[in-house]
Design a protein around this motif. Structure first.
Motif, short mmCIF file in Angstrom:
data_model
loop_
_atom_site.label_atom_id
_atom_site.label_comp_id
_atom_site.label_asym_id
_atom_site.label_seq_id
_atom_site.Cartn_x
_atom_site.Cartn_y
_atom_site.Cartn_z
N ARG A 92 0.83 -1.21 0.00
CA ARG A 92 0.00 0.00 0.00
C ARG A 92 0.87 1.26 0.00
O ARG A 92 0.59 2.24 -0.71
CB ARG A 92 -0.93 0.00 1.22
N GLN A 120 2.28 1.80 -3.40
CA GLN A 120 1.27 2.33 -4.30
C GLN A 120 1.07 3.82 -4.08
O GLN A 120 0.90 4.59 -5.03
CB GLN A 120 -0.05 1.59 -4.10
N GLN A 143 3.84 5.62 -5.72
CA GLN A 143 3.68 5.63 -7.17
C GLN A 143 2.65 6.67 -7.61
O GLN A 143 2.75 7.23 -8.70
CB GLN A 143 3.27 4.25 -7.66
N GLN A 176 2.31 -1.95 -9.01
CA GLN A 176 2.28 -1.60 -10.43
C GLN A 176 3.64 -1.05 -10.86
O GLN A 176 3.86 0.15 -10.89
CB GLN A 176 1.16 -0.58 -10.70
#
Length: 443
Positions: free
Chosen positions: A247, A250, A253, A376
């Protein structure tokens, strides 16, 4: 202290009187056949290694090997090439760079008289030799001297301990092959009384089931990088700590606000501590102590933080073996170093993540697809990890070839226009980096 009194004539480091006057009388001398073989070995050889694991699969030492890509160098030249490489990159003038780790070197008799070998820190080095070389009466004085200096000696490929009392006093380690319990018992019964126990090491473990036998008998093992990792419990999905790290990755990102990231991190005090410990490790070398995530962002930026969270993710599975975590960290740094100077500096963290994530499924016990569905990564990073394609793939493939001794390292290095010397320098530097970053040692 170097034992020059016993140095053999013609050993590198000696300067005879006629050698001093020769350049004046006859001009530059042609290199000797021995020097030519050594230069060829250095130019065409790659460093390999096996990790010494204790009963908890923690890394206690490294056994180095020299892989001659051409097959043209003899054992003596290969041995000296390895020693000079180790001396150059692990024992520079500033001092020994592998900390407490023991280093095991398979040596020939001639190598005992090598300056660079004698200059290595004795307490960290174990010299591995067969019975014939150890029992050679012409080398006994040198063996005794090196042992007195603190060098260890491992007797390899022998059916039993030596009967000679003086030789028995020299032996500090014994190769028990595949870890046969009968041989282990026989060696333990034959150990001399009143001295430190002989360290037994299984150098040819047949499978991970044999590891448990060795552990039960207090015998360490050497594990080649090419050996498949021990089975990891398949958990099917990421564990809570891993999910929190994902998390946070992310959020980085998505370039979310630092306050939001810090608030999420504070939900796990232990994770906060580990992250700050990693950032303050010697490998970062920031120069000031970082005390908060906000401070870390201001000093480093989001991309380096993503890199360190990837390290935390790789080490978040408490059931994964310590040495596999260390291998992943080392591989990440190795891939990064191989790409330095060839790709833009902005790719540095991506290269590190490629190396780390190439082993992430083996560390977390979930499929690579499961991990990548949560984190990702950029398309170029995913290409390298999943299919060994894209801009980062050649660096990862070269690193894997060096680890596994597949024979592809020369071809892959040539395709990247890098020499064997450059590859070896990066390989050993990656080992040093992972060792110096003591905070990277698993909790």
């Amino acid at each position: 202290m170097r034992f020059d009194f016993f140095r053999r004539q013609g050993s590198k480091g000696d300067v005879a009187v006629d050698e001093l006057v020769a350049p004046v009388a006859h001009g530059t001398q042609e290199p000797s056949p021995e020097s030519a073989l050594l230069e060829e070995a250095e130019a065409n050889g790659y460093v390999g290694y096996a990790l010494q694991l204790d009963a908890q699969m923690r890394v206690q030492g490294i056994r180095f090997a020299w892989r001659d890509a051409t097959g043209g160098a003899d054992a003596s030249a290969q041995c000296k090439a390895l020693i000079e490489c180790i001396a150059k990159h692990l024992n520079p003038p500033k001092g020994w760079r592998l900390g407490r780790l023991a280093v095991y070197l398979d040596v020939t008799v001639d190598a005992l008289f090598h300056n660079e070998l004698q200059a290595l820190p004795p307490g960290n080095v174990v010299l591995c030799m067969g019975m014939d070389d150890l029992a050679d009466p012409d080398t006994r004085s040198m063996l005794v001297f090196l042992r007195e200096q603190g060098f260890g000696f491992m007797l390899r490929d022998a059916p039993a301990l030596p009967q000679d009392p003086e030789l028995l006093e020299i032996v500090t380690h014994f190769d028990v092959g595949a870890g046969d319990p009968a041989l282990i018992a026989e060696v333990r019964e034959g150990e001399p009384v009143g001295r430190a126990p002989i360290q037994l090491i299984a150098t040819r473990m047949n499978g991970w089931d044999r590891f448990e036998t060795c552990a039960d008998h207090r015998v360490d093992v050497f594990v080649e990088a090419s050996r498949p990792p021990p089975p990891v419990k398949q958990v099917g999905e990421l564990q809570p700590e891993s999910l929190l790290i994902v998390r946070l990755m992310q959020m980085l990102q998505r370039n979310e606000n630092v306050r939001s990231i810090e608030a999420a991190l504070k939900r796990d005090a232990a994770l906060t501590y580990r992250l700050l410990r990693h950032i303050n490790s010697p490998a970062i070398g920031v120069g000031v102590e970082i005390t908060s995530l906000r401070h870390a962002v201001s000093m480093l930026g989001y991309q380096p933080l993503f890199r360190w969270l990837s390290v935390l993710l790789a080490t978040s599975n408490r059931t994964s073996s310590h040495f596999m975590m260390k291998r992943a960290i080392m591989r990440g740094r190795f891939v990064e170093l191989m790409g330095q100077g060839m790709l833009p500096a902005s790719d540095s963290d991506n290269l590190f993540v490629v190396g780390m994530f190439s082993l992430i499924d083996q560390l977390l016990g979930v499929t690579m697809e499961e991990v990548l569905s949560k984190v990702q990564l950029t398309e170029s990073v995913q290409q390298a990890i999943l299919s060994r394609k894209g801009v980062y793939a050649p660096f990862l493939s070269l690193v894997e070839a060096c680890e596994t001794d597949s024979g592809d390292a020369p071809r892959l290095a040539e395709a990247l226009f890098v020499s064997a010397g450059q590859v070896n320098a990066a390989h050993l530097s990656a080992m040093v980096w992972s060792q110096e970053a003591s905070a990277l040692e698993m909790p």
